[in-house]
Design an enzyme around this catalytic site. Structure first.
Site, PDB file in Angstrom:
ATOM      1  CG  HIS A 136      -1.702   1.264   1.390  1.00 47.30           C
ATOM      2  ND1 HIS A 136      -2.687   1.670   0.507  1.00 47.30           N
ATOM      3  CD2 HIS A 136      -1.614   2.247   2.332  1.00 47.30           C
ATOM      4  CE1 HIS A 136      -3.179   2.839   0.904  1.00 47.30           C
ATOM      5  NE2 HIS A 136      -2.550   3.211   2.004  1.00 47.30           N
ATOM      6  CB  SER A 140     -13.438   4.237  11.048  1.00 45.53           C
ATOM      7  OG  SER A 140     -12.746   5.355  10.544  1.00 45.53           O
TER       8      SER A 140
END
Ligand code: MN
Length: 425
Positions: free
Chosen positions: A143, A267
């Protein structure tokens, strides 16, 4: 260490269908709201929820090191977790014993059984812990490399600190919510590259981040550090974690202090916390760390976990589309290193704190853990079964994340994280 409850040969008198994430070897912890509106700490086998307060009220948890069994009727697991690792282990072992096929104690007691067990469809899953502090790491090398290639220098994608420090930032806990909670597209400031001034409006580059998060199970004192070798004793368990992000807001705001409003509007975690004990059979080696890390980050043994992860996008009234398959084992920095680094300066941690892994991308393009990477900044749209394309997430799309471990004789899973994205308010 041999954990009796992990014995793969155990079977429960509660039926568990093939492919179910919650066999008797899992015994996760969560919080449910019952039909009568009462909140209970709970565990789960197959499609049945075990009311931990009801079971304790029949004396089944006596003498297991929990001073006050009323912890099980609190609205979060925090005070149960605070009883300590020996207590979690004892409760998990006792549940395993009570629900094993040949144990008649509850199985043959219709009255007790009706009070203790609830079908999963008859309860509402609640936020399992009160999250005090939340930290998000950036620990997937794939990532971090993808982001560096897209936004900085393809030749030097990783910043100079990346292989020396488990990079992280302090996030916000108030907006961490449980699966099933819908999130509105955030509004904010963005600035296009070809504009002189910023504009205000709904985020156009709305994204998910495929992550896992661990929950701290043991307090540490201000000034103290947790060593890598002790760190796992401070971890209660893990959940799936969808760390929603607004890429366009992030791009304009993040200099020089890091993400702010692009990351704190919602989240989402999966409702069942799977204990580190239950994941024990699925330990694997992580990537080789080269250059060598500083001594306080050195570790021994297998500290990564083989957890298959998948992300789906489901358009409104449409089919589920698998868009990413990744694995928690790809993490460059492991959880023990993250916690050791987090506390090396004397920062104290509390029971219920949550630590996000950072987006978990794998080595292949179909294993990238965000739309930003999957669509490579919007240059390679992802095709869905209904003929539409996605560069980022659209209004009324539902994002579903799943995660499970599997070996020859056992599947231990996390369930799902389901999040519908609503239009901006
Ligand atoms: Mn994140």
């Amino acid at each position: 260490m041999m954990i009796k409850a992990n014995n793969p040969d155990l079977e429960s008198w509660i039926e568990v269908q093939n492919g179910n994430d919650f066999p008797i070897q899992n015994i996760p912890f969560g919080v449910v709201e019952l039909k009568n509106g009462k909140t209970r700490c709970a565990s789960r086998i197959g499609n049945y929820v075990i009311d931990l307060y009801a079971i304790s009220s029949y004396g089944y948890f006596d003498n297991l090191g929990i001073d006050d069994l009323r912890v099980f009727k609190e609205p979060t697991l925090n005070n149960f977790i605070a009883q300590g690792q020996p207590a979690w282990r004892a409760i998990r072992e006792r549940i395993s014993y009570l629900f094993s096929k040949e144990n008649p104690l509850i199985r043959d007691n219709i009255e007790e059984k009706s009070k203790i067990l609830h079908h999963i469809l008859d309860v509402k899953m609640m936020m399992p812990v009160a999250v005090g502090d939340y930290t998000d790491f950036y620990s997937s090398i794939e990532h971090a490399t993808n982001v560096g290639k897209m936004f900085r220098d393809p030749e030097n994608a990783l910043l100079p600190n990346w292989k020396h420090i488990p990079v992280g930032y302090h996030g916000r806990s108030s907006s961490i919510v449980v699966s099933g909670t819908s999130i509105h597209r955030p509004k904010g400031q963005t600035k296009a590259d070809d504009e002189l001034s910023p504009a205000f409006g709904p985020s156009k580059l709305f994204d998910f981040e495929l992550e896992m998060a661990f929950i701290a199970g043991k307090q540490s004192k201000l000034g103290d550090s947790i060593s890598v070798s002790d760190a796992e004793n401070h971890i209660f368990g893990l959940v799936l974690f969808n760390d929603l992000s607004a890429r366009d807001i992030q791009k304009w705001e993040y200099v020089p202090l890091g993400p702010f409003l692009s990351k704190n509007f919602g989240s989402v975690i999966s409702p069942w916390i799977v204990t580190l004990d239950a994941l024990e059979p699925f330990r694997v080696n992580g990537p080789i760390q080269d250059p060598k890390v500083l001594p306080y980050l050195e570790f021994e043994g297998k500290k990564n976990f083989d957890i298959n992860l998948e992300v789906f996008i489901q358009p409104e009234n449409g089919e589920k589309n698998s868009v990413c398959r990744s694995n928690f084992k790809y993490m460059y920095w492991n959880m023990a290193q993250q916690l050791a680094h987090h506390t090396i300066n004397g920062c104290n941690i509390n029971v219920g704190d949550m630590y996000g892994s950072g987006t978990i991308s794998g080595p292949t393009p179909d294993s990238f853990g965000s739309m930003m990477e999957l669509s490579w900044k919007g240059t390679r749209p992802v095709k869905l079964k209904d003929g539409t394309e996605r560069k980022f997430i659209q209004d009324n799309d539902t994002i579903i994340m799943t995660g499970f471990c599997r070996n020859n004789n056992l599947r231990i899973g996390f369930g799902e994280t389901i999040t519908k994205i609503l239009p901006a308010k």
